[in-house]
Design a protein around this motif. Structure first.
Motif, mmCIF file in Angstrom:
data_model
loop_
_atom_site.group_PDB
_atom_site.id
_atom_site.type_symbol
_atom_site.label_atom_id
_atom_site.label_comp_id
_atom_site.label_asym_id
_atom_site.label_seq_id
_atom_site.Cartn_x
_atom_site.Cartn_y
_atom_site.Cartn_z
ATOM 1 N N VAL A 166 0.857 -1.193 0.000
ATOM 2 C CA VAL A 166 0.000 0.000 0.000
ATOM 3 C C VAL A 166 0.888 1.236 0.000
ATOM 4 O O VAL A 166 2.012 1.214 0.512
ATOM 5 C CB VAL A 166 -0.943 0.032 1.224
ATOM 6 C CG1 VAL A 166 -1.981 -1.076 1.148
ATOM 7 C CG2 VAL A 166 -0.158 -0.068 2.527
ATOM 8 N N CYS A 167 0.379 2.301 -0.590
ATOM 9 C CA CYS A 167 1.137 3.553 -0.618
ATOM 10 C C CYS A 167 0.183 4.719 -0.768
ATOM 11 O O CYS A 167 -1.015 4.537 -1.029
ATOM 12 C CB CYS A 167 2.160 3.559 -1.759
ATOM 13 S SG CYS A 167 1.424 3.530 -3.407
ATOM 14 N N ALA A 168 0.703 5.917 -0.626
ATOM 15 C CA ALA A 168 -0.087 7.127 -0.835
ATOM 16 C C ALA A 168 -0.378 7.288 -2.324
ATOM 17 O O ALA A 168 0.457 6.949 -3.169
ATOM 18 C CB ALA A 168 0.666 8.341 -0.309
ATOM 19 N N PRO A 169 -1.562 7.806 -2.697
ATOM 20 C CA PRO A 169 -1.892 7.973 -4.120
ATOM 21 C C PRO A 169 -0.872 8.808 -4.882
ATOM 22 O O PRO A 169 -0.644 8.567 -6.071
ATOM 23 C CB PRO A 169 -3.257 8.668 -4.078
ATOM 24 C CG PRO A 169 -3.837 8.290 -2.752
ATOM 25 C CD PRO A 169 -2.672 8.185 -1.818
ATOM 26 N N PRO A 247 -7.109 -6.134 7.259
ATOM 27 C CA PRO A 247 -8.071 -5.456 8.135
ATOM 28 C C PRO A 247 -7.607 -4.075 8.599
ATOM 29 O O PRO A 247 -8.429 -3.201 8.864
ATOM 30 C CB PRO A 247 -8.200 -6.414 9.322
ATOM 31 C CG PRO A 247 -7.784 -7.737 8.787
ATOM 32 C CD PRO A 247 -6.692 -7.431 7.810
ATOM 33 N N LEU A 248 -6.283 -3.883 8.669
ATOM 34 C CA LEU A 248 -5.756 -2.639 9.214
ATOM 35 C C LEU A 248 -5.675 -1.520 8.179
ATOM 36 O O LEU A 248 -5.536 -0.355 8.553
ATOM 37 C CB LEU A 248 -4.368 -2.865 9.822
ATOM 38 C CG LEU A 248 -4.287 -3.933 10.910
ATOM 39 C CD1 LEU A 248 -2.878 -3.999 11.477
ATOM 40 C CD2 LEU A 248 -5.304 -3.683 12.020
ATOM 41 N N VAL A 249 -5.739 -1.865 6.903
ATOM 42 C CA VAL A 249 -5.670 -0.821 5.872
ATOM 43 C C VAL A 249 -7.023 -0.565 5.216
ATOM 44 O O VAL A 249 -7.142 0.333 4.386
ATOM 45 C CB VAL A 249 -4.625 -1.170 4.787
ATOM 46 C CG1 VAL A 249 -3.229 -1.222 5.385
ATOM 47 C CG2 VAL A 249 -4.968 -2.469 4.081
ATOM 48 N N ALA A 250 -8.038 -1.342 5.571
ATOM 49 C CA ALA A 250 -9.335 -1.233 4.899
ATOM 50 C C ALA A 250 -9.910 0.174 4.972
ATOM 51 O O ALA A 250 -10.405 0.709 3.976
ATOM 52 C CB ALA A 250 -10.316 -2.248 5.507
ATOM 53 N N GLU A 251 -9.850 0.793 6.139
ATOM 54 C CA GLU A 251 -10.433 2.127 6.301
ATOM 55 C C GLU A 251 -9.653 3.170 5.507
ATOM 56 O O GLU A 251 -10.255 4.052 4.868
ATOM 57 C CB GLU A 251 -10.468 2.498 7.784
ATOM 58 C CG GLU A 251 -11.216 3.779 8.103
ATOM 59 C CD GLU A 251 -12.724 3.652 7.970
ATOM 60 O OE1 GLU A 251 -13.409 4.678 8.141
ATOM 61 O OE2 GLU A 251 -13.222 2.546 7.674
ATOM 62 N N ASP A 252 -8.338 3.086 5.521
ATOM 63 C CA ASP A 252 -7.531 4.050 4.765
ATOM 64 C C ASP A 252 -7.695 3.851 3.261
ATOM 65 O O ASP A 252 -7.654 4.820 2.495
ATOM 66 C CB ASP A 252 -6.058 3.926 5.165
ATOM 67 C CG ASP A 252 -5.792 4.465 6.556
ATOM 68 O OD1 ASP A 252 -6.319 5.537 6.889
ATOM 69 O OD2 ASP A 252 -5.053 3.814 7.317
ATOM 70 N N LEU A 253 -7.889 2.620 2.813
ATOM 71 C CA LEU A 253 -8.180 2.379 1.400
ATOM 72 C C LEU A 253 -9.544 2.954 1.026
ATOM 73 O O LEU A 253 -9.709 3.580 -0.031
ATOM 74 C CB LEU A 253 -8.140 0.886 1.096
ATOM 75 C CG LEU A 253 -6.761 0.211 1.140
ATOM 76 C CD1 LEU A 253 -6.909 -1.305 1.059
ATOM 77 C CD2 LEU A 253 -5.872 0.710 0.008
ATOM 78 N N ARG A 254 -10.507 2.764 1.894
ATOM 79 C CA ARG A 254 -11.863 3.266 1.626
ATOM 80 C C ARG A 254 -11.885 4.788 1.522
ATOM 81 O O ARG A 254 -12.588 5.360 0.670
ATOM 82 C CB ARG A 254 -12.817 2.792 2.721
ATOM 83 C CG ARG A 254 -14.272 3.159 2.490
ATOM 84 C CD ARG A 254 -15.144 2.710 3.638
ATOM 85 N NE ARG A 254 -14.918 3.499 4.836
ATOM 86 C CZ ARG A 254 -15.483 4.685 5.059
ATOM 87 N NH1 ARG A 254 -16.286 5.236 4.157
ATOM 88 N NH2 ARG A 254 -15.236 5.329 6.183
#
Length: 302
Positions: A166-169, A247-254
């Protein structure tokens, strides 16, 4: 059977404090007495039991086998006593103490807790964070949520924890360092966390690169963080690419704070487990566990 003489409670408390710290002086400071008083109480207890509890050296003390066994039992007993006294001071309040790891508390639990409070306003919830195993009796913990391989007593798997980059857009728009294929990671900073170090089956960068068909020779470069949470926050800030636990990145992805530059996913030998105090669950514990299961089910469905 001859009745046992009443236990000398002051001596038991003094011994438990001394056994915990292996120091009469430290125990004395905790109990607001003198070291001589602690020594006297321990000697009194040894005479009462007819066994030796400490090996006494010139500058240190060491528990005997009998002393170690008694210390373990007393730690649990005094933990239960202290918990009962705490609860007695607020008999009308329903308390629930939850222990979990920092990453789960910040990234999964906190964004959802408003729904639990909405449905159970009568429950007073306390969240403690830490990676060590919980002593349910001594620490007063009702429910623990752990990231591990399982094997806990009274445990139920809450969620699997597959991992992916995962990374910043903004990193996708860096024309000088494209990020279109896994091999492009050689030109980017890799963010690591200690949760994968030395743990078989827990995804790390070398394992992900190999799965993606990339030589992992440079996989160890980049900063190492003490938790998944910190590595993920560094990724959100644009400082590099982290291996996100689903589970820990789901909110930040959303919310668009993170993106997934690649589709490759690694399974994880670790998962998130809900661990309860052994025995019959209180209504408060049962309500919280039901809520956790429902939230986990809803998260999997989205």
């Amino acid at each position: 059977m001859k009745p046992r003489r009443p236990a000398p409670l002051n001596a038991l408390r003094a011994f438990e404090a001394a056994a915990r710290s292996l120091s009469f002086q430290t125990a004395a400071a905790q109990l607001f007495v003198t070291p001589a008083a602690v020594s006297h109480q321990v000697k009194h207890l040894e005479e009462h039991l007819g066994v030796k509890l400490f090996h006494r050296g010139h500058r240190a003390v060491e528990l005997t086998a009998q002393g170690a066994a008694l210390a373990d039992s007393l730690a649990e007993a005094f933990g239960l006593l202290d918990l009962a006294l705490d609860r007695a001071t607020a008999p009308t309040a329903a308390h629930l103490r939850v222990s979990t790891v920092e990453s789960f508390a910040a990234k999964w639990l906190a964004p959802r807790l408003h729904r639990f409070h909405r449905d159970h306003p009568e429950l007073k919830l306390r969240i403690d964070t830490g990676n060590e195993h919980s002593d349910f009796a001594r620490d007063g913990v009702d429910v623990a949520i752990r990231y591990g391989a399982g094997g806990y007593v009274e445990a139920e798997k809450l969620m699997d924890a597959p991992a992916f980059p995962v990374c910043a857009p903004a990193l996708l728009h860096d024309s000088e360092r494209p990020l279109t294929q896994a091999d492009d990671l050689r030109r980017h900073t890799l963010l690591h966390d200690e949760s994968a170090a030395g743990r078989s089956g827990v995804p790390d960068w070398p394992a992900w690169l190999r799965a993606a068909g990339v030589d992992p020779i440079e996989a160890e470069r980049g900063p190492v963080f003490s938790s998944i949470y910190l590595a993920q926050e560094a990724a959100i800030a644009g400082h590099g690419i982290a291996l996100g636990v689903a589970p820990l990145v789901a909110e930040d992805l959303r919310l668009g704070r993170l993106i997934r530059p690649f589709d490759q996913i690694l399974p994880n030998a670790y998962a998130f487990w809900m661990v309860r105090k052994p025995g019959v669950a209180s209504p408060a514990v049962a309500a919280f566990c039901r809520w956790l299961r429902q939230e986990a089910d809803d998260a999997r469905a989205t």
